[in-house]
Design a protein around this motif. Structure first.
Motif, PDB file in Angstrom:
ATOM      1  N   THR A  29       0.800  -1.222   0.000  1.00 53.11           N
ATOM      2  CA  THR A  29       0.000   0.000   0.000  1.00 53.11           C
ATOM      3  C   THR A  29       0.837   1.280   0.000  1.00 53.11           C
ATOM      4  O   THR A  29       0.288   2.372  -0.012  1.00 53.11           O
ATOM      5  N   GLU A  30       2.162   1.156  -0.020  1.00 52.44           N
ATOM      6  CA  GLU A  30       3.024   2.335  -0.176  1.00 52.44           C
ATOM      7  C   GLU A  30       3.113   2.755  -1.636  1.00 52.44           C
ATOM      8  O   GLU A  30       3.745   3.751  -1.967  1.00 52.44           O
ATOM      9  N   MET A  31       2.475   1.975  -2.510  1.00 50.51           N
ATOM     10  CA  MET A  31       2.501   2.244  -3.951  1.00 50.51           C
ATOM     11  C   MET A  31       1.075   2.286  -4.483  1.00 50.51           C
ATOM     12  O   MET A  31       0.162   1.715  -3.896  1.00 50.51           O
ATOM     13  N   VAL A  32       0.909   2.926  -5.640  1.00 54.60           N
ATOM     14  CA  VAL A  32      -0.345   2.894  -6.391  1.00 54.60           C
ATOM     15  C   VAL A  32       0.026   2.752  -7.863  1.00 54.60           C
ATOM     16  O   VAL A  32       0.862   3.506  -8.376  1.00 54.60           O
ATOM     17  N   ALA A  33      -0.570   1.772  -8.548  1.00 46.58           N
ATOM     18  CA  ALA A  33      -0.400   1.621  -9.994  1.00 46.58           C
ATOM     19  C   ALA A  33      -1.558   2.355 -10.664  1.00 46.58           C
ATOM     20  O   ALA A  33      -2.721   2.117 -10.327  1.00 46.58           O
ATOM     21  N   ILE A  34      -1.235   3.248 -11.577  1.00 47.84           N
ATOM     22  CA  ILE A  34      -2.248   4.085 -12.229  1.00 47.84           C
ATOM     23  C   ILE A  34      -2.232   3.783 -13.722  1.00 47.84           C
ATOM     24  O   ILE A  34      -1.256   4.097 -14.415  1.00 47.84           O
ATOM     25  N   GLY A  35      -3.313   3.185 -14.226  1.00 48.57           N
ATOM     26  CA  GLY A  35      -3.399   2.829 -15.629  1.00 48.57           C
ATOM     27  C   GLY A  35      -3.957   3.953 -16.478  1.00 48.57           C
ATOM     28  O   GLY A  35      -4.900   4.626 -16.081  1.00 48.57           O
ATOM     29  N   LEU A  36      -3.345   4.149 -17.659  1.00 47.06           N
ATOM     30  CA  LEU A  36      -3.838   5.126 -18.629  1.00 47.06           C
ATOM     31  C   LEU A  36      -4.650   4.395 -19.695  1.00 47.06           C
ATOM     32  O   LEU A  36      -4.130   3.491 -20.343  1.00 47.06           O
ATOM     33  N   PRO A  37      -5.935   4.751 -19.828  1.00 47.41           N
ATOM     34  CA  PRO A  37      -6.769   4.093 -20.834  1.00 47.41           C
ATOM     35  C   PRO A  37      -6.271   4.389 -22.244  1.00 47.41           C
ATOM     36  O   PRO A  37      -5.686   5.435 -22.466  1.00 47.41           O
ATOM     37  N   ARG A  38      -6.531   3.498 -23.132  1.00 46.81           N
ATOM     38  CA  ARG A  38      -7.210   2.242 -22.943  1.00 46.81           C
ATOM     39  C   ARG A  38      -6.240   1.152 -22.581  1.00 46.81           C
ATOM     40  O   ARG A  38      -6.402   0.445 -21.605  1.00 46.81           O
ATOM     41  N   GLY A  39      -5.216   1.016 -23.376  1.00 46.57           N
ATOM     42  CA  GLY A  39      -4.312  -0.122 -23.217  1.00 46.57           C
ATOM     43  C   GLY A  39      -3.519  -0.189 -21.934  1.00 46.57           C
ATOM     44  O   GLY A  39      -3.110  -1.262 -21.514  1.00 46.57           O
ATOM     45  N   GLY A  40      -3.293   0.936 -21.280  1.00 47.40           N
ATOM     46  CA  GLY A  40      -2.513   0.929 -20.057  1.00 47.40           C
ATOM     47  C   GLY A  40      -3.234   0.338 -18.865  1.00 47.40           C
ATOM     48  O   GLY A  40      -2.590  -0.120 -17.911  1.00 47.40           O
ATOM     49  N   VAL A  41      -4.569   0.326 -18.913  1.00 43.30           N
ATOM     50  CA  VAL A  41      -5.329  -0.197 -17.765  1.00 43.30           C
ATOM     51  C   VAL A  41      -5.113  -1.698 -17.580  1.00 43.30           C
ATOM     52  O   VAL A  41      -4.805  -2.136 -16.474  1.00 43.30           O
ATOM     53  N   PRO A  42      -5.227  -2.527 -18.629  1.00 43.59           N
ATOM     54  CA  PRO A  42      -4.960  -3.955 -18.411  1.00 43.59           C
ATOM     55  C   PRO A  42      -3.513  -4.239 -18.010  1.00 43.59           C
ATOM     56  O   PRO A  42      -3.246  -5.133 -17.210  1.00 43.59           O
ATOM     57  N   VAL A  43      -2.570  -3.457 -18.522  1.00 43.71           N
ATOM     58  CA  VAL A  43      -1.161  -3.634 -18.145  1.00 43.71           C
ATOM     59  C   VAL A  43      -0.982  -3.232 -16.682  1.00 43.71           C
ATOM     60  O   VAL A  43      -0.338  -3.938 -15.902  1.00 43.71           O
ATOM     61  N   ALA A  44      -1.572  -2.107 -16.282  1.00 41.60           N
ATOM     62  CA  ALA A  44      -1.480  -1.639 -14.887  1.00 41.60           C
ATOM     63  C   ALA A  44      -2.157  -2.605 -13.930  1.00 41.60           C
ATOM     64  O   ALA A  44      -1.700  -2.786 -12.792  1.00 41.60           O
ATOM     65  N   SER A  45      -3.226  -3.237 -14.375  1.00 45.12           N
ATOM     66  CA  SER A  45      -3.932  -4.213 -13.535  1.00 45.12           C
ATOM     67  C   SER A  45      -3.008  -5.379 -13.181  1.00 45.12           C
ATOM     68  O   SER A  45      -2.955  -5.824 -12.034  1.00 45.12           O
ATOM     69  N   VAL A  46      -2.259  -5.862 -14.163  1.00 48.48           N
ATOM     70  CA  VAL A  46      -1.294  -6.951 -13.933  1.00 48.48           C
ATOM     71  C   VAL A  46      -0.190  -6.461 -12.994  1.00 48.48           C
ATOM     72  O   VAL A  46       0.182  -7.153 -12.042  1.00 48.48           O
ATOM     73  N   VAL A  47       0.316  -5.256 -13.248  1.00 46.72           N
ATOM     74  CA  VAL A  47       1.371  -4.687 -12.398  1.00 46.72           C
ATOM     75  C   VAL A  47       0.884  -4.584 -10.954  1.00 46.72           C
ATOM     76  O   VAL A  47       1.589  -4.973 -10.016  1.00 46.72           O
ATOM     77  N   GLN A  49      -1.477  -6.299  -9.444  1.00 43.85           N
ATOM     78  CA  GLN A  49      -1.625  -7.636  -8.854  1.00 43.85           C
ATOM     79  C   GLN A  49      -0.279  -8.215  -8.441  1.00 43.85           C
ATOM     80  O   GLN A  49      -0.130  -8.741  -7.339  1.00 43.85           O
ATOM     81  N   VAL A  50       0.703  -8.110  -9.326  1.00 43.63           N
ATOM     82  CA  VAL A  50       2.020  -8.691  -9.041  1.00 43.63           C
ATOM     83  C   VAL A  50       2.716  -7.950  -7.898  1.00 43.63           C
ATOM     84  O   VAL A  50       3.310  -8.576  -7.015  1.00 43.63           O
ATOM     85  N   LEU A  51       2.614  -6.627  -7.880  1.00 45.58           N
ATOM     86  CA  LEU A  51       3.287  -5.843  -6.841  1.00 45.58           C
ATOM     87  C   LEU A  51       2.477  -5.767  -5.543  1.00 45.58           C
ATOM     88  O   LEU A  51       2.987  -5.312  -4.528  1.00 45.58           O
ATOM     89  N   GLY A  52       1.224  -6.202  -5.601  1.00 41.13           N
ATOM     90  CA  GLY A  52       0.375  -6.185  -4.408  1.00 41.13           C
ATOM     91  C   GLY A  52      -0.014  -4.788  -3.966  1.00 41.13           C
ATOM     92  O   GLY A  52      -0.077  -4.498  -2.769  1.00 41.13           O
ATOM     93  N   CYS A  53      -0.278  -3.923  -4.944  1.00 42.15           N
ATOM     94  CA  CYS A  53      -0.645  -2.548  -4.616  1.00 42.15           C
ATOM     95  C   CYS A  53      -2.003  -2.198  -5.221  1.00 42.15           C
ATOM     96  O   CYS A  53      -2.490  -2.892  -6.110  1.00 42.15           O
ATOM     97  N   PRO A  54      -2.626  -1.114  -4.751  1.00 38.87           N
ATOM     98  CA  PRO A  54      -3.921  -0.705  -5.304  1.00 38.87           C
ATOM     99  C   PRO A  54      -3.792  -0.236  -6.754  1.00 38.87           C
ATOM    100  O   PRO A  54      -2.719   0.208  -7.180  1.00 38.87           O
ATOM    101  N   LEU A  55      -4.910  -0.305  -7.473  1.00 36.91           N
ATOM    102  CA  LEU A  55      -5.000   0.140  -8.862  1.00 36.91           C
ATOM    103  C   LEU A  55      -5.864   1.387  -8.929  1.00 36.91           C
ATOM    104  O   LEU A  55      -6.897   1.477  -8.261  1.00 36.91           O
ATOM    105  N   ASP A  56      -5.455   2.345  -9.734  1.00 42.08           N
ATOM    106  CA  ASP A  56      -6.261   3.517 -10.039  1.00 42.08           C
ATOM    107  C   ASP A  56      -6.221   3.722 -11.548  1.00 42.08           C
ATOM    108  O   ASP A  56      -5.410   3.100 -12.246  1.00 42.08           O
ATOM    109  N   ILE A  57      -7.088   4.594 -12.040  1.00 41.74           N
ATOM    110  CA  ILE A  57      -7.179   4.884 -13.473  1.00 41.74           C
ATOM    111  C   ILE A  57      -7.170   6.395 -13.654  1.00 41.74           C
ATOM    112  O   ILE A  57      -7.833   7.114 -12.901  1.00 41.74           O
TER     113      ILE A  57
END
Length: 195
Positions: A29-47, A49-57
Protein backbone atom coordinates in the motif's frame (compact mmCIF):
# COMPACT_ATOMS: atom_id res chain seq x y z
CA UNK A 1 7.71 -7.37 -29.16
CA UNK A 2 4.83 -8.68 -27.01
CA UNK A 3 2.08 -11.18 -27.82
CA UNK A 4 -0.55 -9.18 -25.93
CA UNK A 5 -1.05 -6.78 -23.01
CA UNK A 6 -1.05 -9.64 -20.49
CA UNK A 7 2.46 -10.69 -21.52
CA UNK A 8 3.55 -7.04 -21.60
CA UNK A 9 2.11 -6.52 -18.11
CA UNK A 10 3.80 -9.62 -16.71
CA UNK A 11 7.19 -8.68 -18.15
CA UNK A 12 6.84 -5.08 -16.97
CA UNK A 13 5.75 -6.24 -13.50
CA UNK A 14 8.78 -8.57 -13.32
CA UNK A 15 11.09 -5.65 -14.13
CA UNK A 16 9.38 -3.48 -11.50
CA UNK A 17 9.77 -6.30 -8.96
CA UNK A 18 13.52 -6.32 -9.59
CA UNK A 19 13.61 -2.59 -8.90
CA UNK A 20 11.26 -2.94 -5.93
CA UNK A 21 13.77 -4.99 -3.96
CA UNK A 22 16.19 -2.09 -3.64
CA UNK A 23 13.73 0.77 -3.17
CA UNK A 24 12.26 2.29 -0.04
CA UNK A 25 8.51 2.94 -0.26
CA UNK A 26 7.91 0.24 -2.88
CA UNK A 27 5.84 -2.23 -0.89
CA UNK A 28 2.10 -2.96 -1.04
CA UNK A 29 0.00 0.00 0.00
CA UNK A 30 3.02 2.34 -0.18
CA UNK A 31 2.50 2.24 -3.95
CA UNK A 32 -0.34 2.89 -6.39
CA UNK A 33 -0.40 1.62 -9.99
CA UNK A 34 -2.25 4.08 -12.23
CA UNK A 35 -3.40 2.83 -15.63
CA UNK A 36 -3.84 5.13 -18.63
CA UNK A 37 -6.77 4.09 -20.83
CA UNK A 38 -7.21 2.24 -22.94
CA UNK A 39 -4.31 -0.12 -23.22
CA UNK A 40 -2.51 0.93 -20.06
CA UNK A 41 -5.33 -0.20 -17.77
CA UNK A 42 -4.96 -3.96 -18.41
CA UNK A 43 -1.16 -3.63 -18.15
CA UNK A 44 -1.48 -1.64 -14.89
CA UNK A 45 -3.93 -4.21 -13.54
CA UNK A 46 -1.29 -6.95 -13.93
CA UNK A 47 1.37 -4.69 -12.40
CA UNK A 48 -0.88 -3.94 -9.40
CA UNK A 49 -1.62 -7.64 -8.85
CA UNK A 50 2.02 -8.69 -9.04
CA UNK A 51 3.29 -5.84 -6.84
CA UNK A 52 0.37 -6.18 -4.41
CA UNK A 53 -0.64 -2.55 -4.62
CA UNK A 54 -3.92 -0.70 -5.30
CA UNK A 55 -5.00 0.14 -8.86
CA UNK A 56 -6.26 3.52 -10.04
CA UNK A 57 -7.18 4.88 -13.47
CA UNK A 58 -6.37 8.30 -14.96
CA UNK A 59 -7.70 9.45 -18.31
CA UNK A 60 -5.82 11.83 -20.56
CA UNK A 61 -6.48 12.59 -24.21
CA UNK A 62 -4.57 14.34 -26.93
CA UNK A 63 -5.76 17.69 -28.28
CA UNK A 64 -6.15 17.11 -32.01
CA UNK A 65 -4.99 19.56 -34.67
CA UNK A 66 -7.83 21.31 -36.54
CA UNK A 67 -7.18 19.76 -39.96
CA UNK A 68 -5.43 16.58 -38.85
CA UNK A 69 -6.86 14.81 -35.79
CA UNK A 70 -3.92 12.38 -35.69
CA UNK A 71 -1.53 15.23 -34.86
CA UNK A 72 -1.43 16.10 -31.15
CA UNK A 73 -1.17 19.77 -30.20
CA UNK A 74 -1.06 18.79 -26.55
CA UNK A 75 -3.11 16.80 -24.06
CA UNK A 76 -5.68 17.16 -21.29
CA UNK A 77 -6.12 15.03 -18.17
CA UNK A 78 -9.31 14.32 -16.26
CA UNK A 79 -7.84 16.26 -13.34
CA UNK A 80 -7.69 19.42 -15.45
CA UNK A 81 -4.00 19.38 -16.41
CA UNK A 82 -3.46 20.92 -19.84
CA UNK A 83 -0.31 20.58 -21.94
CA UNK A 84 -0.02 22.65 -25.13
CA UNK A 85 2.86 22.34 -27.60
CA UNK A 86 2.79 25.99 -28.71
CA UNK A 87 5.01 25.49 -31.76
CA UNK A 88 2.68 22.76 -33.10
CA UNK A 89 -0.40 24.88 -32.33
CA UNK A 90 1.02 27.79 -34.36
CA UNK A 91 2.18 25.49 -37.17
CA UNK A 92 -1.27 23.85 -37.39
CA UNK A 93 -3.09 27.23 -37.17
CA UNK A 94 -4.88 26.35 -33.95
CA UNK A 95 -5.94 29.61 -32.33
CA UNK A 96 -6.82 30.18 -28.67
CA UNK A 97 -10.55 29.81 -29.33
CA UNK A 98 -10.05 26.39 -30.95
CA UNK A 99 -7.72 25.18 -28.20
CA UNK A 100 -10.02 26.43 -25.40
CA UNK A 101 -13.01 24.63 -26.97
CA UNK A 102 -11.00 21.41 -27.31
CA UNK A 103 -9.76 21.63 -23.71
CA UNK A 104 -13.29 22.11 -22.41
CA UNK A 105 -14.67 19.23 -24.50
CA UNK A 106 -11.83 16.84 -23.67
CA UNK A 107 -11.84 17.61 -19.95
CA UNK A 108 -15.51 16.60 -19.76
CA UNK A 109 -14.87 13.57 -21.98
CA UNK A 110 -11.94 12.32 -19.89
CA UNK A 111 -13.83 12.74 -16.61
CA UNK A 112 -16.84 10.82 -17.95
CA UNK A 113 -14.68 8.04 -19.41
CA UNK A 114 -12.61 7.78 -16.23
CA UNK A 115 -15.75 7.44 -14.10
CA UNK A 116 -17.06 4.66 -16.36
CA UNK A 117 -13.75 2.79 -16.24
CA UNK A 118 -13.49 3.09 -12.47
CA UNK A 119 -17.02 1.69 -12.06
CA UNK A 120 -16.31 -1.16 -14.51
CA UNK A 121 -13.11 -2.00 -12.61
CA UNK A 122 -14.98 -1.99 -9.30
CA UNK A 123 -12.89 0.87 -7.91
CA UNK A 124 -15.31 2.71 -5.63
CA UNK A 125 -12.75 4.33 -3.36
CA UNK A 126 -9.74 5.68 -5.19
CA UNK A 127 -6.36 5.27 -3.52
CA UNK A 128 -4.50 8.43 -2.59
CA UNK A 129 -1.03 8.91 -4.07
CA UNK A 130 0.08 11.46 -1.45
CA UNK A 131 3.42 10.36 0.06
CA UNK A 132 3.34 7.11 -1.94
CA UNK A 133 5.17 5.79 -4.97
CA UNK A 134 2.86 6.49 -7.91
CA UNK A 135 3.52 4.22 -10.90
CA UNK A 136 1.82 5.51 -14.04
CA UNK A 137 1.45 2.66 -16.54
CA UNK A 138 0.78 2.87 -20.26
CA UNK A 139 0.92 0.08 -22.83
CA UNK A 140 3.11 2.04 -25.25
CA UNK A 141 4.24 5.63 -25.65
CA UNK A 142 4.91 7.28 -29.00
CA UNK A 143 4.83 11.10 -28.68
CA UNK A 144 4.28 11.13 -24.91
CA UNK A 145 1.68 13.92 -24.83
CA UNK A 146 -0.95 12.01 -22.85
CA UNK A 147 1.71 10.54 -20.57
CA UNK A 148 3.10 14.01 -19.89
CA UNK A 149 -0.36 15.30 -18.94
CA UNK A 150 -0.79 12.31 -16.61
CA UNK A 151 2.63 12.85 -15.02
CA UNK A 152 1.89 16.51 -14.31
CA UNK A 153 -1.57 15.63 -12.98
CA UNK A 154 -0.23 13.02 -10.56
CA UNK A 155 2.78 15.16 -9.57
CA UNK A 156 0.33 17.82 -8.32
CA UNK A 157 -1.06 15.23 -5.87
CA UNK A 158 2.26 15.08 -3.97
CA UNK A 159 3.50 11.52 -4.44
CA UNK A 160 6.67 10.47 -2.62
CA UNK A 161 8.05 9.25 -5.94
CA UNK A 162 6.70 9.44 -9.50
CA UNK A 163 7.43 6.52 -11.83
CA UNK A 164 6.40 6.07 -15.46
CA UNK A 165 6.35 2.42 -16.59
CA UNK A 166 5.68 1.08 -20.06
CA UNK A 167 6.58 -1.98 -22.10
CA UNK A 168 7.64 0.17 -25.09
CA UNK A 169 8.45 3.83 -25.67
CA UNK A 170 9.98 5.75 -28.58
CA UNK A 171 13.63 6.46 -27.86
CA UNK A 172 13.43 10.26 -28.19
CA UNK A 173 10.26 10.36 -26.08
CA UNK A 174 12.01 8.33 -23.39
CA UNK A 175 14.58 11.07 -22.86
CA UNK A 176 11.93 13.82 -22.91
CA UNK A 177 9.74 12.14 -20.28
CA UNK A 178 12.67 11.02 -18.12
CA UNK A 179 13.00 14.67 -17.01
CA UNK A 180 9.37 14.69 -15.80
CA UNK A 181 9.53 11.80 -13.31
CA UNK A 182 11.78 10.20 -10.72
CA UNK A 183 12.15 7.00 -12.71
CA UNK A 184 11.14 5.76 -16.16
CA UNK A 185 10.94 1.99 -16.62
CA UNK A 186 10.68 0.71 -20.19
CA UNK A 187 11.37 -2.74 -21.59
CA UNK A 188 12.00 -1.59 -25.17
CA UNK A 189 12.96 1.78 -26.68
CA UNK A 190 12.90 1.51 -30.48
CA UNK A 191 14.07 4.49 -32.55
CA UNK A 192 11.29 4.20 -35.12
CA UNK A 193 8.29 3.58 -32.81
CA UNK A 194 5.40 5.84 -33.90
CA UNK A 195 2.16 4.20 -32.71
Amino acid sequence: MFKNRLEAGLRLAARLQEIQEGQEGWHGTEMVAIGLPRGGVPVASVVAQVLGCPLDILCSKKIPAPQNPEVALGAVSSGGTVIIEQSWARFMSADKEYIDAQVQRLTLETRKREHELLMNAGICERPSVANKTAIIVDDGIATGMTSLAALKDVKARNPKALVLATPVIAEDTYFQLLRECDMLVALETPRDFVA
